[in-house]
Motif scaffolding. Structure first.
Motif, PDB file in Angstrom:
ATOM      1  N   ALA A  14       0.826  -1.209   0.000  1.00 57.94           N
ATOM      2  CA  ALA A  14       0.000   0.000   0.000  1.00 57.94           C
ATOM      3  C   ALA A  14       0.863   1.264   0.000  1.00 57.94           C
ATOM      4  CB  ALA A  14      -0.937  -0.018   1.198  1.00 57.94           C
ATOM      5  N   SER A  15       1.989   1.240  -0.672  1.00 58.39           N
ATOM      6  CA  SER A  15       2.885   2.397  -0.693  1.00 58.39           C
ATOM      7  C   SER A  15       2.392   3.461  -1.674  1.00 58.39           C
ATOM      8  CB  SER A  15       4.295   1.962  -1.090  1.00 58.39           C
ATOM      9  OG  SER A  15       4.332   1.601  -2.465  1.00 58.39           O
ATOM     10  N   VAL A  16       2.916   4.662  -1.527  1.00 54.45           N
ATOM     11  CA  VAL A  16       2.572   5.749  -2.443  1.00 54.45           C
ATOM     12  C   VAL A  16       3.050   5.418  -3.850  1.00 54.45           C
ATOM     13  CG1 VAL A  16       3.008   8.179  -3.007  1.00 54.45           C
ATOM     14  CG2 VAL A  16       2.537   7.517  -0.638  1.00 54.45           C
ATOM     15  N   SER A  17       4.262   4.900  -3.980  1.00 50.77           N
ATOM     16  CA  SER A  17       4.773   4.587  -5.321  1.00 50.77           C
ATOM     17  C   SER A  17       3.926   3.505  -5.991  1.00 50.77           C
ATOM     18  CB  SER A  17       6.252   4.183  -5.284  1.00 50.77           C
ATOM     19  OG  SER A  17       6.467   3.071  -4.454  1.00 50.77           O
ATOM     20  N   LYS A 119       9.504   1.713 -24.606  1.00 50.76           N
ATOM     21  CA  LYS A 119       9.250   3.012 -24.001  1.00 50.76           C
ATOM     22  C   LYS A 119       9.219   2.781 -22.497  1.00 50.76           C
ATOM     23  CE  LYS A 119       5.841   5.556 -25.330  1.00 50.76           C
ATOM     24  NZ  LYS A 119       4.541   6.067 -25.844  1.00 50.76           N
ATOM     25  N   ALA A 120       9.862   3.687 -21.742  1.00 48.08           N
ATOM     26  CA  ALA A 120       9.915   3.509 -20.295  1.00 48.08           C
ATOM     27  C   ALA A 120       9.326   4.697 -19.553  1.00 48.08           C
ATOM     28  CB  ALA A 120      11.359   3.297 -19.846  1.00 48.08           C
ATOM     29  N   ALA A 121       8.807   4.393 -18.366  1.00 48.88           N
ATOM     30  CA  ALA A 121       8.317   5.406 -17.436  1.00 48.88           C
ATOM     31  C   ALA A 121       8.910   5.120 -16.061  1.00 48.88           C
ATOM     32  CB  ALA A 121       6.796   5.377 -17.362  1.00 48.88           C
ATOM     33  N   LEU A 122       9.283   6.181 -15.377  1.00 48.34           N
ATOM     34  CA  LEU A 122       9.748   6.097 -13.991  1.00 48.34           C
ATOM     35  C   LEU A 122       8.714   6.767 -13.102  1.00 48.34           C
ATOM     36  CD1 LEU A 122      13.514   7.170 -14.141  1.00 48.34           C
ATOM     37  CD2 LEU A 122      12.612   4.890 -13.672  1.00 48.34           C
ATOM     38  N   ILE A 123       8.336   6.093 -12.039  1.00 43.71           N
ATOM     39  CA  ILE A 123       7.428   6.658 -11.050  1.00 43.71           C
ATOM     40  C   ILE A 123       8.179   6.644  -9.728  1.00 43.71           C
ATOM     41  CG2 ILE A 123       5.211   6.406  -9.881  1.00 43.71           C
ATOM     42  CD1 ILE A 123       4.309   4.877 -12.490  1.00 43.71           C
ATOM     43  N   ILE A 124       8.447   7.832  -9.213  1.00 43.71           N
ATOM     44  CA  ILE A 124       9.326   7.987  -8.056  1.00 43.71           C
ATOM     45  C   ILE A 124       8.563   8.700  -6.939  1.00 43.71           C
ATOM     46  CG2 ILE A 124      11.507   8.979  -7.236  1.00 43.71           C
ATOM     47  CD1 ILE A 124      12.318   9.107 -10.280  1.00 43.71           C
ATOM     48  N   ALA A 125       8.574   8.122  -5.747  1.00 41.96           N
ATOM     49  CA  ALA A 125       7.931   8.735  -4.583  1.00 41.96           C
ATOM     50  C   ALA A 125       8.996   8.959  -3.514  1.00 41.96           C
ATOM     51  CB  ALA A 125       6.813   7.847  -4.050  1.00 41.96           C
ATOM     52  N   THR A 160       6.182  12.614   0.756  1.00 39.20           N
ATOM     53  CA  THR A 160       5.231  11.570   1.147  1.00 39.20           C
ATOM     54  C   THR A 160       5.275  11.258   2.638  1.00 39.20           C
ATOM     55  OG1 THR A 160       6.754   9.767   0.624  1.00 39.20           O
ATOM     56  CG2 THR A 160       5.265  10.507  -1.133  1.00 39.20           C
ATOM     57  N   ASP A 161       6.302  11.734   3.337  1.00 40.69           N
ATOM     58  CA  ASP A 161       6.323  11.562   4.791  1.00 40.69           C
ATOM     59  C   ASP A 161       5.230  12.398   5.450  1.00 40.69           C
ATOM     60  OD1 ASP A 161       8.466   9.853   4.588  1.00 40.69           O
ATOM     61  OD2 ASP A 161       9.964  11.349   5.155  1.00 40.69           O
TER      62      ASP A 161
END
Length: 182
Positions: A14-17, A119-125, A160-161
């Motif tokens: 259940a993380s934000v990322s 094709k790439a995507a990065l999702i960083i939290a 996110t903290d």
């Protein structure tokens, strides 16, 4: 059918990322999606033995299925929390194991080392403001030059903290995903 490969670098379901990644993926009807969690993969770290420079492949076989899925994918989505300005340790272990493709290109002369373009995507939290974005992006941009992969989307959600993504942020990520996959 187009194939999406997702690598989730978070230990928490259940993380934000993870939530942002799910919003980004949306409902991709007509796509085959395969998701790996870096923690569940339990990848052995690259030991620098040089085996991949002598023969094509790795001395370890623990990521063979994952690498086969990677080679067949049309899209690559990497989702990660930021730890000490970088990706999680299990995701870094998986990333380092792409060394086999550097060896294919530079030791064995196979160009491109990965036949199918992605094709790439990065999702960083990130827990704090601005932490890790540029470091992670730069690492994957360099790696992707060898992997026949173009970085097309970077989503960064920080602090996110202190906060969760609000409805507007989730909708924005969903729209970015729709654009990315079309």
């Amino acid at each position: 059918m187009k194939k999406i490969l997702v690598i989730n670098g978070s230990a928490r379901k259940a993380s934000v990322s993870t939530a942002l990644c799910e919003s980004f993926l949306g409902d991709q009807a007509g796509f085959e999606t395969k998701t790996y969690n870096a923690y569940s993969l339990n990848a052995k770290p690259c030991c620098g033995c040089g085996q991949c420079g002598k023969t094509v492949g790795c001395c370890y076989d623990d990521l063979d299925e994952f690498m086969a899925d990677f080679e067949q994918a049309d899209y690559l989505v990497i989702s990660t929390p930021v730890y000490n300005s970088g990706v999680s340790a299990p995701l870094k272990a998986v990333t380092d194991r792409f060394q086999r493709y550097y060896a294919m290109r530079f030791d064995h002369g196979i160009k491109p080392a990965v036949a199918k373009h992605k094709k790439a995507a990065l999702i960083i939290a990130a827990g704090s403001k601005g932490e890790g974005r540029e470091e992670i992006k730069a690492m994957y941009e360099r790696l992707f030059t060898v992997l026949n992969t173009s970085l097309e989307s970077v989503i960064f959600f920080d602090s996110t903290d202190k906060r969760e993504p609000d409805e507007a942020a989730v909708e924005s990520v969903k729209q970015e995903g729709e654009y990315f996959f079309n």
